[in-house]
Design an enzyme around this catalytic site. Structure first.
Site, PDB file in Angstrom:
ATOM      1  N   SER A  55       0.823  -1.210   0.000  1.00 25.68           N
ATOM      2  CA  SER A  55       0.000   0.000   0.000  1.00 25.68           C
ATOM      3  C   SER A  55       0.857   1.260   0.000  1.00 25.68           C
ATOM      4  O   SER A  55       0.397   2.325  -0.425  1.00 25.68           O
ATOM      5  CB  SER A  55      -0.917   0.007   1.225  1.00 25.68           C
ATOM      6  OG  SER A  55      -0.169  -0.151   2.417  1.00 25.68           O
ATOM      7  N   GLY A  92      -2.026  -4.355   1.418  1.00 25.27           N
ATOM      8  CA  GLY A  92      -2.055  -5.606   2.156  1.00 25.27           C
ATOM      9  C   GLY A  92      -1.141  -6.684   1.605  1.00 25.27           C
ATOM     10  O   GLY A  92      -1.101  -7.795   2.152  1.00 25.27           O
ATOM     11  N   ASN A 120       4.445  -5.719   5.371  1.00 27.99           N
ATOM     12  CA  ASN A 120       3.290  -6.427   5.944  1.00 27.99           C
ATOM     13  C   ASN A 120       3.693  -7.741   6.602  1.00 27.99           C
ATOM     14  O   ASN A 120       3.066  -8.166   7.576  1.00 27.99           O
ATOM     15  CB  ASN A 120       2.231  -6.662   4.862  1.00 27.99           C
ATOM     16  CG  ASN A 120       1.534  -5.367   4.452  1.00 27.99           C
ATOM     17  OD1 ASN A 120       1.208  -4.538   5.295  1.00 27.99           O
ATOM     18  ND2 ASN A 120       1.332  -5.185   3.165  1.00 27.99           N
ATOM     19  N   ASP A 203      -3.922   6.532  10.651  1.00 30.63           N
ATOM     20  CA  ASP A 203      -3.524   5.192  11.100  1.00 30.63           C
ATOM     21  C   ASP A 203      -2.082   5.135  11.582  1.00 30.63           C
ATOM     22  O   ASP A 203      -1.642   4.139  12.152  1.00 30.63           O
ATOM     23  CB  ASP A 203      -3.753   4.150   9.993  1.00 30.63           C
ATOM     24  CG  ASP A 203      -2.962   4.457   8.722  1.00 30.63           C
ATOM     25  OD1 ASP A 203      -2.040   5.292   8.755  1.00 30.63           O
ATOM     26  OD2 ASP A 203      -3.261   3.832   7.676  1.00 30.63           O
ATOM     27  N   HIS A 206       0.486   4.958   7.096  1.00 26.67           N
ATOM     28  CA  HIS A 206       0.568   5.392   5.708  1.00 26.67           C
ATOM     29  C   HIS A 206       0.836   6.892   5.597  1.00 26.67           C
ATOM     30  O   HIS A 206       0.144   7.684   6.247  1.00 26.67           O
ATOM     31  CB  HIS A 206      -0.724   5.034   4.964  1.00 26.67           C
ATOM     32  CG  HIS A 206      -0.973   3.570   4.899  1.00 26.67           C
ATOM     33  ND1 HIS A 206      -1.788   2.917   5.798  1.00 26.67           N
ATOM     34  CD2 HIS A 206      -0.503   2.620   4.045  1.00 26.67           C
ATOM     35  CE1 HIS A 206      -1.819   1.626   5.502  1.00 26.67           C
ATOM     36  NE2 HIS A 206      -1.044   1.421   4.446  1.00 26.67           N
TER      37      HIS A 206
END
Length: 227
Positions: A55, A92, A120, A203, A206
Protein backbone atom coordinates in the site's frame (compact mmCIF):
# COMPACT_ATOMS: atom_id res chain seq x y z
CA UNK A 1 -8.08 37.75 -79.17
CA UNK A 2 -7.77 39.55 -75.84
CA UNK A 3 -10.60 37.42 -74.45
CA UNK A 4 -8.78 34.19 -75.46
CA UNK A 5 -5.54 35.46 -73.90
CA UNK A 6 -7.31 36.30 -70.63
CA UNK A 7 -9.04 32.94 -70.63
CA UNK A 8 -5.68 31.22 -71.14
CA UNK A 9 -4.13 33.12 -68.26
CA UNK A 10 -7.09 32.18 -66.03
CA UNK A 11 -6.74 28.48 -66.84
CA UNK A 12 -2.97 28.64 -66.26
CA UNK A 13 -3.57 30.28 -62.87
CA UNK A 14 -5.97 27.51 -61.88
CA UNK A 15 -3.42 24.87 -62.89
CA UNK A 16 -0.62 26.56 -60.93
CA UNK A 17 -2.89 27.01 -57.89
CA UNK A 18 -3.91 23.36 -58.02
CA UNK A 19 -0.27 22.26 -58.21
CA UNK A 20 0.61 24.54 -55.34
CA UNK A 21 -2.19 23.11 -53.20
CA UNK A 22 -1.10 19.55 -53.97
CA UNK A 23 2.51 20.41 -53.12
CA UNK A 24 1.44 22.07 -49.87
CA UNK A 25 -0.70 19.06 -48.96
CA UNK A 26 2.16 16.71 -49.79
CA UNK A 27 4.48 18.71 -47.51
CA UNK A 28 1.91 18.62 -44.70
CA UNK A 29 1.50 14.88 -45.14
CA UNK A 30 5.27 14.41 -45.00
CA UNK A 31 5.42 16.51 -41.84
CA UNK A 32 2.63 14.49 -40.23
CA UNK A 33 4.27 11.23 -41.27
CA UNK A 34 7.54 12.41 -39.78
CA UNK A 35 5.84 13.37 -36.50
CA UNK A 36 4.08 10.02 -36.36
CA UNK A 37 7.34 8.20 -36.94
CA UNK A 38 9.05 10.17 -34.20
CA UNK A 39 6.18 9.38 -31.81
CA UNK A 40 6.35 5.68 -32.68
CA UNK A 41 10.13 5.61 -32.25
CA UNK A 42 9.87 7.40 -28.90
CA UNK A 43 7.26 4.91 -27.70
CA UNK A 44 9.48 2.01 -28.76
CA UNK A 45 12.55 3.45 -27.05
CA UNK A 46 10.68 4.27 -23.83
CA UNK A 47 11.69 2.00 -20.95
CA UNK A 48 9.51 0.70 -18.13
CA UNK A 49 10.13 1.14 -14.41
CA UNK A 50 8.04 -1.27 -12.34
CA UNK A 51 7.39 -0.36 -8.71
CA UNK A 52 6.26 -3.60 -7.10
CA UNK A 53 5.05 -3.34 -3.54
CA UNK A 54 2.48 -2.75 -0.85
CA UNK A 55 0.00 0.00 0.00
CA UNK A 56 2.99 2.31 0.45
CA UNK A 57 3.64 2.04 -3.29
CA UNK A 58 -0.06 1.98 -4.20
CA UNK A 59 -0.56 5.27 -2.35
CA UNK A 60 -3.17 4.11 0.16
CA UNK A 61 -5.51 6.94 1.17
CA UNK A 62 -4.11 9.30 -1.46
CA UNK A 63 -5.06 10.39 -4.93
CA UNK A 64 -3.10 8.21 -7.39
CA UNK A 65 -1.27 11.32 -8.58
CA UNK A 66 0.08 11.84 -5.03
CA UNK A 67 1.66 8.40 -4.63
CA UNK A 68 5.43 8.45 -4.77
CA UNK A 69 5.68 6.46 -8.07
CA UNK A 70 3.55 9.15 -9.76
CA UNK A 71 5.83 11.82 -8.33
CA UNK A 72 8.81 9.96 -9.75
CA UNK A 73 7.09 9.96 -13.15
CA UNK A 74 6.60 13.72 -12.87
CA UNK A 75 10.30 14.18 -12.17
CA UNK A 76 11.24 11.96 -15.11
CA UNK A 77 8.89 13.83 -17.44
CA UNK A 78 10.27 17.19 -16.34
CA UNK A 79 13.75 15.95 -17.28
CA UNK A 80 12.42 14.57 -20.59
CA UNK A 81 13.78 11.12 -19.88
CA UNK A 82 12.37 8.12 -21.81
CA UNK A 83 10.87 6.14 -18.93
CA UNK A 84 7.35 5.05 -18.04
CA UNK A 85 6.52 4.30 -14.40
CA UNK A 86 4.23 1.35 -13.70
CA UNK A 87 2.67 1.28 -10.24
CA UNK A 88 2.41 -2.35 -9.16
CA UNK A 89 1.55 -1.61 -5.54
CA UNK A 90 -1.23 -3.54 -3.80
CA UNK A 91 -2.64 -2.81 -0.34
CA UNK A 92 -2.06 -5.61 2.16
CA UNK A 93 0.44 -7.39 -0.08
CA UNK A 94 2.84 -9.80 1.61
CA UNK A 95 6.03 -11.25 0.15
CA UNK A 96 4.15 -14.52 -0.46
CA UNK A 97 1.37 -12.67 -2.25
CA UNK A 98 3.91 -10.81 -4.34
CA UNK A 99 5.56 -14.08 -5.32
CA UNK A 100 2.22 -15.28 -6.62
CA UNK A 101 1.52 -12.03 -8.50
CA UNK A 102 4.85 -11.14 -10.08
CA UNK A 103 4.57 -13.31 -13.20
CA UNK A 104 1.47 -11.45 -14.36
CA UNK A 105 3.25 -8.10 -14.16
CA UNK A 106 6.28 -9.46 -15.97
CA UNK A 107 4.18 -9.90 -19.13
CA UNK A 108 5.26 -6.36 -19.98
CA UNK A 109 8.89 -5.44 -20.46
CA UNK A 110 10.63 -4.33 -17.24
CA UNK A 111 13.85 -2.33 -17.55
CA UNK A 112 14.11 -1.17 -13.94
CA UNK A 113 12.54 -3.12 -11.08
CA UNK A 114 11.93 -1.47 -7.71
CA UNK A 115 10.95 -4.02 -5.04
CA UNK A 116 9.06 -2.71 -2.01
CA UNK A 117 7.77 -5.71 -0.10
CA UNK A 118 8.14 -7.12 3.38
CA UNK A 119 6.51 -4.46 5.52
CA UNK A 120 3.29 -6.43 5.94
CA UNK A 121 5.28 -9.55 6.76
CA UNK A 122 7.02 -7.65 9.52
CA UNK A 123 3.82 -6.21 10.96
CA UNK A 124 2.42 -9.75 11.10
CA UNK A 125 5.55 -11.07 12.75
CA UNK A 126 6.19 -13.61 10.01
CA UNK A 127 9.59 -15.37 10.14
CA UNK A 128 12.31 -13.25 8.57
CA UNK A 129 13.77 -16.34 6.89
CA UNK A 130 10.44 -16.93 5.15
CA UNK A 131 10.22 -13.34 3.92
CA UNK A 132 13.82 -13.54 2.71
CA UNK A 133 13.05 -16.65 0.64
CA UNK A 134 9.94 -15.09 -0.88
CA UNK A 135 11.73 -11.90 -1.86
CA UNK A 136 14.59 -13.90 -3.32
CA UNK A 137 12.11 -15.92 -5.37
CA UNK A 138 10.62 -12.70 -6.77
CA UNK A 139 14.07 -11.37 -7.62
CA UNK A 140 15.00 -14.65 -9.32
CA UNK A 141 11.88 -14.56 -11.50
CA UNK A 142 12.58 -11.01 -12.65
CA UNK A 143 16.18 -11.90 -13.47
CA UNK A 144 15.13 -15.03 -15.34
CA UNK A 145 12.62 -13.14 -17.49
CA UNK A 146 14.69 -9.99 -18.04
CA UNK A 147 18.39 -10.63 -17.28
CA UNK A 148 19.41 -7.05 -18.08
CA UNK A 149 16.91 -5.44 -15.72
CA UNK A 150 18.38 -2.98 -13.23
CA UNK A 151 17.10 -3.72 -9.76
CA UNK A 152 16.41 -1.65 -6.65
CA UNK A 153 15.39 -2.84 -3.20
CA UNK A 154 13.52 -0.60 -0.75
CA UNK A 155 14.58 -1.24 2.82
CA UNK A 156 12.01 -1.29 5.61
CA UNK A 157 11.95 -1.46 9.41
CA UNK A 158 9.46 -2.66 12.02
CA UNK A 159 8.52 -1.07 15.35
CA UNK A 160 10.64 -2.08 18.36
CA UNK A 161 7.62 -3.66 20.01
CA UNK A 162 8.12 -6.59 17.63
CA UNK A 163 11.16 -7.50 19.74
CA UNK A 164 14.74 -6.29 19.47
CA UNK A 165 16.12 -9.38 17.72
CA UNK A 166 13.25 -9.58 15.26
CA UNK A 167 13.54 -5.86 14.47
CA UNK A 168 17.29 -6.17 13.89
CA UNK A 169 17.02 -9.29 11.75
CA UNK A 170 14.24 -7.71 9.70
CA UNK A 171 16.19 -4.51 9.13
CA UNK A 172 19.34 -6.40 8.11
CA UNK A 173 17.44 -8.60 5.67
CA UNK A 174 17.28 -5.83 3.06
CA UNK A 175 20.98 -4.94 2.80
CA UNK A 176 21.76 -8.67 2.84
CA UNK A 177 19.40 -9.28 -0.09
CA UNK A 178 20.69 -6.24 -1.97
CA UNK A 179 24.31 -7.35 -1.55
CA UNK A 180 23.56 -10.94 -2.56
CA UNK A 181 21.78 -9.84 -5.74
CA UNK A 182 23.87 -6.76 -6.54
CA UNK A 183 20.84 -4.51 -6.21
CA UNK A 184 20.81 -0.79 -5.50
CA UNK A 185 19.47 -0.23 -1.98
CA UNK A 186 17.16 2.44 -0.60
CA UNK A 187 18.25 2.08 3.06
CA UNK A 188 14.84 2.97 4.53
CA UNK A 189 11.91 3.96 2.32
CA UNK A 190 10.16 5.79 5.19
CA UNK A 191 13.22 7.76 6.26
CA UNK A 192 12.21 11.15 7.72
CA UNK A 193 8.53 10.07 7.53
CA UNK A 194 8.07 6.99 9.71
CA UNK A 195 6.96 7.95 13.22
CA UNK A 196 6.32 11.60 12.31
CA UNK A 197 2.61 12.24 13.08
CA UNK A 198 2.23 15.25 10.78
CA UNK A 199 3.51 13.26 7.80
CA UNK A 200 1.30 10.23 8.35
CA UNK A 201 -2.41 9.59 8.04
CA UNK A 202 -4.59 8.85 11.06
CA UNK A 203 -3.52 5.19 11.10
CA UNK A 204 0.05 6.26 11.80
CA UNK A 205 1.32 3.90 9.09
CA UNK A 206 0.57 5.39 5.71
CA UNK A 207 2.16 8.70 4.66
CA UNK A 208 0.18 11.79 3.78
CA UNK A 209 0.65 13.51 0.43
CA UNK A 210 3.46 15.56 2.01
CA UNK A 211 4.97 12.38 3.37
CA UNK A 212 4.96 10.76 -0.05
CA UNK A 213 6.90 13.70 -1.44
CA UNK A 214 9.69 12.73 0.96
CA UNK A 215 9.39 9.08 -0.05
CA UNK A 216 9.81 10.16 -3.66
CA UNK A 217 13.01 11.97 -2.73
CA UNK A 218 14.30 8.93 -0.83
CA UNK A 219 13.71 6.83 -3.94
CA UNK A 220 15.06 9.38 -6.40
CA UNK A 221 18.42 9.64 -4.65
CA UNK A 222 19.05 5.99 -5.56
CA UNK A 223 17.03 5.63 -8.77
CA UNK A 224 18.50 8.59 -10.64
CA UNK A 225 21.87 6.85 -10.96
CA UNK A 226 20.23 3.98 -12.87
CA UNK A 227 18.45 6.11 -15.47
Amino acid sequence: MLRKRLMGLFVLSLVLLSCGNRESKDNRDKTLDSADRKTAIAATERKNILFFGTSLTAGYGLDPTEAYPALIQNRIDSLQMPYKVINGGLSGETSAGGKGRIDWLLKQRVDIFVLELGANDGLRGLPVSQTFKNLQAIIDRVKAKYPDTKMVLAGMQVPPNMGAKYATDFKNMFPDLAKKNQMALIPFLLDKVGGVPTLNQADGIHPTAEGDKILAENVWVVLKDLL
